[in-house]
Scaffold this active site. Structure first.
Site, PDB file in Angstrom:
ATOM      1  N   HIS A 296       0.852  -1.177   0.000  1.00  0.00           N
ATOM      2  CA  HIS A 296       0.000   0.000   0.000  1.00  0.00           C
ATOM      3  C   HIS A 296       0.893   1.235   0.000  1.00  0.00           C
ATOM      4  O   HIS A 296       2.057   1.176   0.417  1.00  0.00           O
ATOM      5  CB  HIS A 296      -0.909   0.015   1.230  1.00  0.00           C
ATOM      6  CG  HIS A 296      -2.033  -0.976   1.166  1.00  0.00           C
ATOM      7  ND1 HIS A 296      -2.985  -0.944   0.174  1.00  0.00           N
ATOM      8  CD2 HIS A 296      -2.342  -2.029   1.969  1.00  0.00           C
ATOM      9  CE1 HIS A 296      -3.854  -1.941   0.365  1.00  0.00           C
ATOM     10  NE2 HIS A 296      -3.480  -2.618   1.434  1.00  0.00           N
TER      11      HIS A 296
ATOM     12  N   CYS B 168       0.028   2.601  -4.415  1.00  0.00           N
ATOM     13  CA  CYS B 168      -0.630   3.891  -4.623  1.00  0.00           C
ATOM     14  C   CYS B 168       0.345   5.015  -4.285  1.00  0.00           C
ATOM     15  O   CYS B 168       1.228   4.862  -3.441  1.00  0.00           O
ATOM     16  CB  CYS B 168      -1.877   4.012  -3.741  1.00  0.00           C
ATOM     17  SG  CYS B 168      -3.203   2.852  -4.163  1.00  0.00           S
TER      18      CYS B 168
END
Length: 446
Positions: free
Chosen positions: A290, A332
């Site tokens: 992430h 991300c």
């Protein structure tokens, strides 16, 4: 000195099997007028401008304008240039903007790139930015970079811009006697950009030996992948590990690393390479996790680690001096979801850094981000990310091809997709962002 290219490619979405897709790679159509603009501060010498104008003419730009202004007024001048192009009444073929100012004054070139991306006449057309700056407090000098670029464009019109720049930097580094410069290439191009009128991939140019990396030594790959709470990530890991093994890489996999593990595993990987008995010719590091709002990576413990620190760790590896180092980041880089409305192409960015006489510490790095800064990275829970799957497919189809050109083809396929996110039914778009300081062609064929 820096070099930026930004652009989007408008073409029909015709996707067959991977080999056919590679055989008809997208190519920017340059049938419309080519326009060039030089924005220079008053300190710039007439000789630098003369060299620039010669390069523009060699590249086939019919209209070349020059505007002198303070750096603070560059945005206003570029806005006037954009409005002039929009008032032209027809589509353009290509635009080239040279920004010339003393070192340190061009602090936010991305703002200038975004201004030109709003130009309706340039929608779907390549936008090329050339940044020239000199030493601190001094006026910029053109140097061997512009001379080599102009000479090669005239002599090798069938070469794509990627091929030209790789050769130009190699020559510039070889001819630099007092300092060594390290370019960082930032690209979101979705097709081949060939400023000549010949197909850039037929026939393929025969590079001289010094412009291709020697990969006859060992190859090592490190995978640091957070799997927990990232459904579908296991498919990406398997696909990449299988690909790297097929390409001759000795792979090391660590799943669900904490933020500290990211740093320790990279340091251990570097130490192992430095103590390797046989020569090592290439290293690949895949970081999957992430991501935070500013591009940080989040470990399995939720703590942050800066990817730049991980890149710098491998830069310190003496065994990899002068060898390509590939970084692949699947994470991300913010919360923005791109709807794809309007030209959103990202730029190329070359940042020239002065270093001691030798190969620069930032040279020979290829870093691939699966999304642009501030944007979300999409991943399918059942099959993994589209980028990883397409990357594996393209590389398996043509493992001997130039990696930068293959990544351009991957980006073309990724950009053609409409992604449906879990939060809404509206289409979303994705686009790679590639950073490269490679000095030679990189082909992974075993």
């Amino acid at each position: 000195m820096a070099f930026l290219v930004s652009g989007t490619l408008r073409m029909a979405a015709q996707i067959a099997d991977a080999r056919d897709s590679l055989g008809r790679k997208g190519k920017y159509s340059l049938q419309g007028p080519r326009v060039a603009l030089t924005l220079s501060s008053p300190e710039v010498s007439a000789s630098t401008i003369a060299v620039l104008e010669d390069v523009f003419q060699t590249l086939g730009f019919e209209s070349c304008q020059r505007r002198e202004a303070s750096v603070q007024d560059f945005l206003r001048e570029l806005t006037g240039f954009r409005e002039q192009l929009d008032a032209h009444g027809g589509p353009m073929g290509c635009a080239l903007v040279a920004l010339v100012a003393p070192c340190g004054q061009l602090r936010q070139p991305q703002q200038l790139v975004r201004e030109l991306s709003h130009c309706g006449a340039l929608r779907g057309c390549p936008k090329v930015f050339l940044l020239l700056s000199g030493t601190s407090g001094g006026a910029p000098k053109a140097g061997a970079f512009l001379t080599s670029l102009g000479e090669l464009c005239g002599r090798c019109p069938h070469w794509s811009l990627l091929q030209l720049l790789t050769e130009v930097f190699c020559r510039t580094a070889e001819e630099s006697s007092e300092a060594t410069y390290c370019p960082v290439l930032r690209s979101s191009l979705r097709g081949a950009l060939c400023l000549g009128d010949i197909e850039p991939w037929r026939p393929k140019p025969e590079p001289r030996p010094s412009t291709q990396y020697d990969l006859s030594g060992a190859r090592a790959a490190l995978f640091l992948a957070v799997i927990q709470d990232r459904p579908g990530a296991q498919h990406d890991v398997k696909a990449l590990v299988d690909l790297c093994q097929a390409l001759g890489f000795k792979t090391t996999l660590r799943t669900d690393p904490t933020a500290q593990d990211f740093q320790e595993e990279l340091a251990r990987f570097r130490e192992q390479l430095d103590t390797h008995r046989d020569p090592v010719s290439c290293a690949l590091v895949a970081l999957m996790a992430h991501g935070g709002p500013q591009g940080q990576l989040l470990g399995a413990d939720g703590q942050e680690v800066q990817p730049e620190a991980l890149v710098q760790e491998l830069n310190c590896c003496g065994t990899l001096w002068g060898c390509p180092k590939i970084f692949l980041l699947q994470a991300c880089r913010g919360g923005h979801r791109d709807t794809g409305m309007g030209p959103k192409g990202r730029p190329w960015f070359w940042r020239w850094l002065q270093a001691p006489p030798a190969i620069p510490s930032h040279a020979d790095i290829l870093q691939i981000n699966v999304d642009a800064q501030g944007c979300i990275a999409y991943r399918d829970e059942k099959k993994g990310s589209d980028f990883i799957q397409m990357l594996v497919e393209v590389l398996r189809t043509d493992p001997g091809g130039d990696l930068l050109e293959l990544l351009t083809e991957v980006n073309r396929q990724v950009c053609e997709l409409d992604v449906l996110g879990p939060d809404c039914d509206e289409r979303r778009k994705a686009c790679l962002e590639i950073y490269s300081s490679l000095r030679r062609r990189l082909c992974l064929q075993v």
